[in-house]
Write a protein that holds these residues in place. Sequence first.
Motif, short mmCIF file in Angstrom:
data_model
loop_
_atom_site.label_atom_id
_atom_site.label_comp_id
_atom_site.label_asym_id
_atom_site.label_seq_id
_atom_site.Cartn_x
_atom_site.Cartn_y
_atom_site.Cartn_z
N UNK A 109 0.79 -1.22 0.00
CA UNK A 109 0.00 0.00 0.00
C UNK A 109 0.82 1.27 0.00
N UNK A 110 2.15 1.14 0.02
CA UNK A 110 2.98 2.35 -0.06
C UNK A 110 2.89 2.91 -1.47
N UNK A 111 2.99 4.21 -1.57
CA UNK A 111 3.10 4.78 -2.91
C UNK A 111 3.89 6.07 -2.85
N UNK A 112 4.44 6.41 -4.02
CA UNK A 112 5.05 7.72 -4.23
C UNK A 112 4.51 8.20 -5.57
N UNK A 113 3.81 9.31 -5.57
CA UNK A 113 3.27 9.82 -6.83
C UNK A 113 3.77 11.23 -7.06
N UNK A 114 4.13 11.51 -8.30
CA UNK A 114 4.51 12.87 -8.67
C UNK A 114 3.33 13.46 -9.42
N UNK A 165 3.97 5.90 3.40
CA UNK A 165 4.85 4.80 3.80
C UNK A 165 4.29 4.18 5.07
N UNK A 166 3.99 2.88 5.02
CA UNK A 166 3.37 2.23 6.17
C UNK A 166 4.38 1.76 7.20
N UNK A 167 5.54 1.33 6.74
CA UNK A 167 6.50 0.74 7.69
C UNK A 167 7.58 1.73 8.06
N UNK A 168 7.92 1.72 9.33
CA UNK A 168 9.03 2.58 9.73
C UNK A 168 10.30 1.95 9.19
N UNK A 169 11.19 2.78 8.71
CA UNK A 169 12.41 2.29 8.08
C UNK A 169 12.36 2.40 6.57
N UNK B 95 -9.07 -4.43 -0.25
CA UNK B 95 -8.28 -3.20 -0.41
C UNK B 95 -9.16 -2.10 -0.98
N UNK B 96 -9.95 -2.46 -1.97
CA UNK B 96 -10.78 -1.48 -2.66
C UNK B 96 -11.82 -0.90 -1.72
N UNK B 97 -12.48 -1.78 -0.94
CA UNK B 97 -13.52 -1.28 -0.04
C UNK B 97 -12.91 -0.43 1.05
N UNK B 98 -11.80 -0.90 1.59
CA UNK B 98 -11.12 -0.13 2.64
C UNK B 98 -10.76 1.24 2.10
#
Lengths: 321, 145
Positions: A109-114, A165-169, B95-98
């Motif tokens: 679920x992490x992302x980086x978007x420009x 970012x979900x995780x530390x580190x 994931x989508x619903x969340x």
Amino acid sequence: MSGTSRAQLCFLLLSVTALRGHARFLDIQDNDISPEGLLSLLNSELKRELPEEFVYRRALRCLDMVAVEGQFTFTAERPQLNCAVFFIGEPSDIISIEYDSVNIDCRGGDFIKVFDGWVMKGEKFPSTQDHPLPLYERYSDYCETGVTRPIVRSSQNVAMLFFRLHQSGSSFTVTFRKLINPFPCNVVSQTPEGSFTMIIPQQHRNCSFSIIYPVEIQIGELSLGQHNDLRRSILGCAGSGDFVELLGGNGMDTSKMYPMADLCYSFNGPAQMKVGCDNTVVRMVSSGKFVNRVSFQYRLLGHQELQQMKGNSVEDVCLRA
Amino acid sequence: MKPVPLVLLITSVLLTTHIPLSTCRPRDLSLMNSQLDDVLLNRAGDDAMSYLVGEKLLQYLQRNLGAQKAGGVLHLPHFPTAQLRSPHEDNSLEELTEFSKRNDDPPISIDLTFHLLRNMIEMARNENQREQAGLNRKYLDEAGK
């Protein structure tokens, strides 16, 4: 046709279809052709590199504004779910963001978007009417295209980075560069005072110069089209394909702002106007048939002037929340 | 083969192979996906959040559509209150619903006042000017040697 001329014609036909060339300028120093120099011809990106010790480096914050070229690293000490970094350059710059090293969990679920422009409260600058790309092409996601296309370029002097970012580190490093744009269109001014000349050279596009302050604008020179066509001024700006408008509003989106003035004929000599809104925009609409140019200056409106304007006007067009 | 017809043949082959990529489109699933993409994005208008939801939906469909390719009917998940149809349903639907439940917290925009934005720009400008002054000093030191 004789044999040799036929052969020459064949050769000409073949060369025309087979050859596609790119002109490339190579600067040779000390009369020395190095292998790196020659290999750079094959590299489609000619980078303007500073020596290592001159590169500016610092850590990036979750909410940040960057106006200096350099290398920026964000390290998540705890889960950071809504972060945004604004990039801004001089009016004649465009922004280039390069991913140097990225350590994130795309599947988690992490992302980086420009984003090519700025977004604030859902309002985008430049608006969809003023930007050459459709909205979904203005977002570029590292998890989808970041590995194959590590360098993202903006179309104007502003850009943004959104990341989660979900995780530390987890961490990432980006290099921010400013490249020269010879005909800037769509600018956010860094300062409440300044001057600018906007030129649209026979392109069918709309360009906005956004000043996020209440200012007095003084238009020094306006040149629309090649001739001062009196016929066009009688029709009014609605019929004209080339005009300049002054907009005022409280958001970033120029299509949601109020028009303060319309100018559709060329003139010399200063014309000034005070716009007491949080965002003042000079917008030029160009049909593409002519070279259009507008030169203007702007200065910040003082508190007293603003109070006076509020007192004079019956209705405050720019309401403050 | 005579030289001129041969050359003409090679010419035509080379010219046809120079077709820019944008004019070639695969005529299959991805075409339908791009149509769906357009529908979602255009219907939603400029809303950046609905773009993101649309993107997630597209990813979910792309992952699951292989199984449903035979049927012409598309079973779109009912979001935001989608029920998991079977325990074997993969994570993307969850994931989508969340994701759509977080509609009130759009990650692709930020709520800032102009006042805060102006202060941030000023701080960034100061940083830029300090750095430029330092660089200028270094360059002048180098040039002076």
